[in-house]
Scaffold this motif. Sequence first.
Motif, PDB file in Angstrom:
ATOM      1  N   PRO A   1      36.134   2.124  10.538  1.00 19.78           N
ATOM      2  CA  PRO A   1      37.474   1.531  10.467  1.00 19.78           C
ATOM      3  C   PRO A   1      37.755   0.522  11.584  1.00 19.78           C
ATOM      4  CG  PRO A   1      37.592   3.858   9.974  1.00 19.78           C
ATOM      5  CD  PRO A   1      36.182   3.598  10.418  1.00 19.78           C
TER       6      PRO A   1
ATOM      7  N   ALA B   1      36.015  -2.694  10.622  1.00 16.11           N
ATOM      8  CA  ALA B   1      36.697  -3.348   9.497  1.00 16.11           C
ATOM      9  C   ALA B   1      37.971  -4.039   9.966  1.00 16.11           C
ATOM     10  CB  ALA B   1      37.012  -2.321   8.407  1.00 16.11           C
ATOM     11  N   GLU B   2      38.724  -3.391  10.848  1.00 16.04           N
ATOM     12  CA  GLU B   2      39.972  -3.958  11.336  1.00 16.04           C
ATOM     13  C   GLU B   2      39.728  -5.125  12.283  1.00 16.04           C
ATOM     14  OE1 GLU B   2      43.800  -4.853  11.909  1.00 16.04           O
ATOM     15  OE2 GLU B   2      43.031  -3.423  10.424  1.00 16.04           O
TER      16      GLU B   2
ATOM     17  N   LYS C   1      38.119  -7.944  10.203  1.00 15.12           N
ATOM     18  CA  LYS C   1      38.830  -8.220   8.948  1.00 15.12           C
ATOM     19  C   LYS C   1      37.864  -8.304   7.763  1.00 15.12           C
ATOM     20  CE  LYS C   1      42.864  -8.609  11.002  1.00 15.12           C
ATOM     21  NZ  LYS C   1      42.617  -7.844  12.217  1.00 15.12           N
TER      22      LYS C   1
ATOM     23  N   PRO D   1      36.073  -5.874   4.543  1.00  9.27           N
ATOM     24  CA  PRO D   1      35.944  -4.612   3.827  1.00  9.27           C
ATOM     25  C   PRO D   1      34.568  -4.000   4.079  1.00  9.27           C
ATOM     26  CG  PRO D   1      36.690  -6.372   2.365  1.00  9.27           C
ATOM     27  CD  PRO D   1      36.226  -7.022   3.636  1.00  9.27           C
TER      28      PRO D   1
ATOM     29  N   GLN E   1      38.890  -5.761  -2.955  1.00 10.14           N
ATOM     30  CA  GLN E   1      39.534  -5.846  -1.636  1.00 10.14           C
ATOM     31  C   GLN E   1      39.622  -7.291  -1.144  1.00 10.14           C
ATOM     32  OE1 GLN E   1      39.098  -3.342   1.739  1.00 10.14           O
ATOM     33  NE2 GLN E   1      37.914  -1.794   0.631  1.00 10.14           N
TER      34      GLN E   1
ATOM     35  N   GLU F   1      42.461  -7.467   1.554  1.00  8.43           N
ATOM     36  CA  GLU F   1      42.397  -6.171   2.246  1.00  8.43           C
ATOM     37  C   GLU F   1      41.090  -6.050   3.036  1.00  8.43           C
ATOM     38  OE1 GLU F   1      44.904  -3.859  -1.299  1.00  8.43           O
ATOM     39  OE2 GLU F   1      42.766  -3.435  -0.981  1.00  8.43           O
ATOM     40  N   HIS F   2      41.083  -5.147   4.012  1.00  9.70           N
ATOM     41  CA  HIS F   2      39.871  -4.912   4.791  1.00  9.70           C
ATOM     42  C   HIS F   2      39.859  -3.455   5.275  1.00  9.70           C
ATOM     43  CE1 HIS F   2      42.983  -6.811   7.368  1.00  9.70           C
ATOM     44  NE2 HIS F   2      42.684  -5.829   8.197  1.00  9.70           N
ATOM     45  N   THR F   3      39.611  -2.566   4.351  1.00  7.52           N
ATOM     46  CA  THR F   3      39.580  -1.146   4.673  1.00  7.52           C
ATOM     47  C   THR F   3      38.183  -0.581   4.427  1.00  7.52           C
ATOM     48  OG1 THR F   3      40.197  -0.478   2.425  1.00  7.52           O
ATOM     49  CG2 THR F   3      41.997  -0.913   3.984  1.00  7.52           C
TER      50      THR F   3
ATOM     51  N   ASP G   1      36.049   2.120   2.415  1.00  2.12           N
ATOM     52  CA  ASP G   1      36.183   2.802   1.130  1.00  2.12           C
ATOM     53  C   ASP G   1      34.887   3.560   0.849  1.00  2.12           C
ATOM     54  OD1 ASP G   1      37.001   3.616  -1.360  1.00  2.12           O
ATOM     55  OD2 ASP G   1      36.839   1.648  -2.300  1.00  2.12           O
TER      56      ASP G   1
END
Length: 374
Positions: free
Chosen positions: A205, A208-209, A212, A214, A235, A240-242, A244
């Motif tokens: 995480p 990813a954050e 930026k 996924p 994503q 989005e950029h999480t 998964d």
Amino acid sequence: MKYIDEFQNPELARRLFDEIRATVTRPWALMEVCGGQTHTIIRHGIDQLLPDEVELIHGPGCPVCVTPLEVIDKALEIASRPDVIFCSFGDMLRVPGSDRDLFQVRGEGGDVRVVYSPLDALKIAQQNPHREVVFFGIGFETTAPPNAMTVYQARKLGIRNFSLLVSHVRVPPAIEAIMTSPRCRVQAFLAAGHVCSVMGMGEYPELAERFKVPIVVTGFEPLDILEGIRRTVRQLERGEHTVDNAYPRAVRPEGNPAAQAMLADVFEVTDRAWRGIGTIPASGWRLSERYRDHDAEHRFAVGGITTREPAACRSGEVLQGLIKPNECPSFGTTCTPRTPLGATMVSSEGACAAYYLYRRLGVTPTPLEASPVV
């Protein structure tokens, strides 16, 4: 066979291709981290059947390929000694060092043996108490726990003639190195499911954050890959950029705590050189001080070996996703599986080997109705 036939179903593959086509509206570049995923992609023509907007970049996830040249030369030096039985998985025997490989050492009289588990090497050490037995311990977080367990057992049982030549590397620092490269084009990652089955998803995480991007944890069968791509593209299109998990049948968020505890006991994090890439901080493991007596590099005093990569081999650029294997001038000519310049042409997970096996004739995948995803 459960989890094999179900994940190679052509009709389901067709639906996933359709969903990806319906979702994508602009170009995206995704990197699959694992070499096993690369072979699935190339073997089944997945990258050629995707819409043109989706590019797959092959990453540095082949453990044999990223083992640095100096470690190969250390293995050759140790294996050449008459008092040593050198044990390794078979895919390391043809990886070229500076001037030879382990097959040649064996041909010259060295006792080089192929084993199927590090515990096989430990058993050989028990059976040969008057000889030094060395196991070549390479790989990512997936193979590190059994190697750690073997060293733990050797110490517990008092088997003093067993040692490990360590070249273990870690995925998250490699992702960071890729994303901080000025030549990086990667916009998302398909993370290696088997690595996450051991280490969990806790380190991703923050990556990813920060970057930026996924990160989708993905398996290795064709439908696993396609589902990972579908989720990644969705994503990207949504901004989005999480992290998964598309591989829940094998991966839990926390990973395998027992394996992690064994790694923390036997190994310690260290800077590690990656073949063709260079040193990545905190990207590897070495034996901790408590187990240093079982460190082959320390035992055989081979720490001072230095090397230089052959100029004609561009495997480092392949491993960083900067070029495709067939863009190297040596590919399929001076560099083949029988005469490799680099490990990416030798390993069963190497990108160059995948292109040589499945794409060197330039065959275009058949239409989706007769897709090779079977």
